[in-house]
Design a protein around this motif. Structure first.
Motif, mmCIF file in Angstrom:
data_model
loop_
_atom_site.group_PDB
_atom_site.id
_atom_site.type_symbol
_atom_site.label_atom_id
_atom_site.label_comp_id
_atom_site.label_asym_id
_atom_site.label_seq_id
_atom_site.Cartn_x
_atom_site.Cartn_y
_atom_site.Cartn_z
ATOM 1 N N MET A 1 41.093 41.190 30.999
ATOM 2 C CA MET A 1 42.298 41.252 31.808
ATOM 3 C C MET A 1 42.609 39.868 32.378
ATOM 4 O O MET A 1 41.776 39.255 33.040
ATOM 5 C CB MET A 1 42.132 42.263 32.953
ATOM 6 C CG MET A 1 43.353 42.408 33.840
ATOM 7 S SD MET A 1 43.134 43.668 35.137
ATOM 8 C CE MET A 1 41.837 42.883 36.137
ATOM 9 N N GLU A 2 43.805 39.373 32.130
ATOM 10 C CA GLU A 2 44.229 38.064 32.616
ATOM 11 C C GLU A 2 44.540 38.128 34.111
ATOM 12 O O GLU A 2 45.029 39.146 34.609
ATOM 13 C CB GLU A 2 45.467 37.619 31.846
ATOM 14 C CG GLU A 2 46.032 36.280 32.284
ATOM 15 C CD GLU A 2 47.327 35.955 31.578
ATOM 16 O OE1 GLU A 2 47.965 34.958 31.935
ATOM 17 O OE2 GLU A 2 47.706 36.727 30.677
ATOM 18 N N THR A 3 44.265 37.048 34.820
ATOM 19 C CA THR A 3 44.526 36.980 36.259
ATOM 20 C C THR A 3 45.430 35.800 36.569
ATOM 21 O O THR A 3 45.122 34.665 36.185
ATOM 22 C CB THR A 3 43.216 36.846 37.054
ATOM 23 O OG1 THR A 3 42.356 37.953 36.762
ATOM 24 C CG2 THR A 3 43.510 36.838 38.551
ATOM 25 N N ASN A 4 46.544 36.076 37.238
ATOM 26 C CA ASN A 4 47.464 35.028 37.678
ATOM 27 C C ASN A 4 47.498 35.007 39.201
ATOM 28 O O ASN A 4 47.713 36.042 39.830
ATOM 29 C CB ASN A 4 48.879 35.275 37.139
ATOM 30 C CG ASN A 4 48.940 35.156 35.627
ATOM 31 O OD1 ASN A 4 48.146 34.432 35.027
ATOM 32 N ND2 ASN A 4 49.873 35.855 35.010
ATOM 33 N N ARG A 17 39.825 31.445 43.792
ATOM 34 C CA ARG A 17 39.996 31.880 42.399
ATOM 35 C C ARG A 17 38.725 32.522 41.857
ATOM 36 O O ARG A 17 38.765 33.535 41.160
ATOM 37 C CB ARG A 17 40.395 30.690 41.524
ATOM 38 C CG ARG A 17 41.789 30.137 41.826
ATOM 39 C CD ARG A 17 42.148 28.992 40.874
ATOM 40 N NE ARG A 17 43.433 28.411 41.215
ATOM 41 C CZ ARG A 17 44.597 28.898 40.820
ATOM 42 N NH1 ARG A 17 44.621 29.984 40.050
ATOM 43 N NH2 ARG A 17 45.727 28.315 41.165
ATOM 44 N N ASP A 21 38.250 36.384 40.529
ATOM 45 C CA ASP A 21 37.705 36.704 39.201
ATOM 46 C C ASP A 21 36.497 37.628 39.311
ATOM 47 O O ASP A 21 36.319 38.544 38.504
ATOM 48 C CB ASP A 21 37.313 35.415 38.474
ATOM 49 C CG ASP A 21 38.528 34.588 38.084
ATOM 50 O OD1 ASP A 21 39.624 35.172 37.984
ATOM 51 O OD2 ASP A 21 38.377 33.366 37.879
ATOM 52 N N LEU A 35 46.634 44.693 31.356
ATOM 53 C CA LEU A 35 46.724 43.422 30.653
ATOM 54 C C LEU A 35 46.663 42.231 31.605
ATOM 55 O O LEU A 35 46.173 41.169 31.240
ATOM 56 C CB LEU A 35 48.038 43.350 29.853
ATOM 57 C CG LEU A 35 48.261 44.447 28.810
ATOM 58 C CD1 LEU A 35 49.617 44.272 28.154
ATOM 59 C CD2 LEU A 35 47.150 44.434 27.770
ATOM 60 N N ARG A 36 47.164 42.443 32.816
ATOM 61 C CA ARG A 36 47.258 41.302 33.741
ATOM 62 C C ARG A 36 47.165 41.777 35.187
ATOM 63 O O ARG A 36 47.709 42.819 35.534
ATOM 64 C CB ARG A 36 48.590 40.576 33.515
ATOM 65 C CG ARG A 36 48.749 39.292 34.325
ATOM 66 C CD ARG A 36 49.997 38.509 33.906
ATOM 67 N NE ARG A 36 51.234 39.179 34.292
ATOM 68 C CZ ARG A 36 52.013 39.859 33.472
ATOM 69 N NH1 ARG A 36 51.688 40.004 32.197
ATOM 70 N NH2 ARG A 36 53.133 40.423 33.903
ATOM 71 N N GLU A 38 48.194 40.301 38.814
ATOM 72 C CA GLU A 38 48.924 39.253 39.522
ATOM 73 C C GLU A 38 48.544 39.289 41.000
ATOM 74 O O GLU A 38 48.645 40.334 41.649
ATOM 75 C CB GLU A 38 50.429 39.443 39.354
ATOM 76 C CG GLU A 38 50.887 39.316 37.901
ATOM 77 C CD GLU A 38 52.376 39.515 37.745
ATOM 78 O OE1 GLU A 38 53.028 39.866 38.760
ATOM 79 O OE2 GLU A 38 52.889 39.321 36.629
#
Length: 221
Positions: A1-4, A17, A21, A35-36, A38
Motif C-alpha cells: 500500500m502506497e503512502t502519501n 514519515r 510507515d 491501494l493508497r 493519504e
C-alpha cells in the motif's frame, strides 16, 4: 500500500514519515484491497488563547468506497495515533457488518414488485428545524470565517458532487467514512436522501420530494 504524506502549515519530518510507515501496516492488514493511504497534517494556530494543535486526516483509497478518519491533538504524533485507531475501528465495523449481513441478512430491503422499502424507518426532519435553517435563524459559518465570532450553533458548509446509489450502498458508505449520516441521491427515486444511524445496526432514511411552494410564495410572485 502506497503512502502519501502532505503538510499544511507544518513540516513533515523523516521521523514522522517512518512512524506513519510503521503504524500504517495494520491498516494494510485490515484493508487488503487498499491501494493508497493519504495522510494530511494541518497545523492550527488559534487566536482566542487556546493552545495550538495539529489535525491529522487519513484517507484510504482502493478498490471500493473511500474510507476516512480525522483526529486533533496537541502534536501530530498523538493525532496520528487517534486517527489510526478511528480508521481501524471503521474498517473492522465494515468487515463485521459484511460478515453479519451474509450470515443474517437484515436492514433495508427493496420489494421490486410492490416498490415498497421495508426494514428501515423513515422519520422526517422537524419542521421548525427546517424553517430555522431556511430563514437564516440558525447562523451559518463557512470555512475561513473569523473563529472569534461566537454563535451557539455553528454550521460549517461543505459541497460535494452528487452520487446516485441505493439505500443499502449509502449505509455501507456511511459506515466506511465513520459518520452518523450520509447524503446521496437515491438511484431508485432520484430524490435527495440522507441515511442516518439509529441504535445498533438500525438505520433511518430521510428523502426530499418535489412539492408545490407555500401559498405565501405564490402570492409574492
Amino acid at each position: 500500500m502506497e503512502t502519501n504524506i502532505s503538510g499544511v502549515g507544518v513540516g513533515i519530518t523523516d521521523r514522522f514519515r517512518s512512524v506513519v510507515d510503521e503504524k500504517s501496516a495494520r491498516i494494510a492488514g485490515l484493508a487488503p484491497r487498499a491501494l493508497r493511504l493519504e495522510v494530511k497534517v494541518t497545523h492550527q494556530a488559534h487566536r482566542n488563547g487556546r493552545m495550538e494543535d495539529d489535525v491529522v486526516e487519513l484517507t484510504v483509497v482502493g478498490k471500493g468506497p473511500v474510507v476516512r478518519a480525522e483526529a486533533c491533538a496537541g502534536d501530530k504524533f498523538a493525532a496520528l495515533d487517534i486517527a489510526l485507531d478511528k480508521l481501524a475501528e471503521q474498517l473492522r465495523r465494515a468487515k463485521d457488518k459484511r460478515v453479519t449481513g451474509r450470515a443474517h441478512p437484515r436492514g433495508a430491503h427493496y420489494e421490486k414488485g410492490s416498490g415498497a422499502l421495508t426494514g428501515i424507518d423513515v422519520e422526517p426532519a422537524a419542521a421548525d428545524v427546517i424553517r430555522a435553517v431556511a430563514t437564516g435563524e440558525v447562523p451559518v459559518v463557512t470555512e475561513g470565517e473569523d473563529d472569534e465570532q461566537y454563535s451557539p450553533v455553528v454550521i460549517r458548509t461543505k459541497t460535494f458532487e452528487p452520487e446516485w446509489m441505493t439505500v443499502e450502498e449509502a449505509v455501507d458508505r456511511m459506515e466506511l467514512v465513520g459518520h452518523d449520516f450520509f447524503l446521496f441521491i437515491d438511484a431508485r427515486t432520484d430524490h435527495p436522501s440522507v441515511v442516518y444511524r439509529r441504535r445498533g445496526w438500525d438505520y433511518g432514511v430521510i428523502s426530499l420530494t418535489a412539492i408545490a411552494p407555500p401559498e405565501s410564495e405564490k402570492l409574492a410572485s
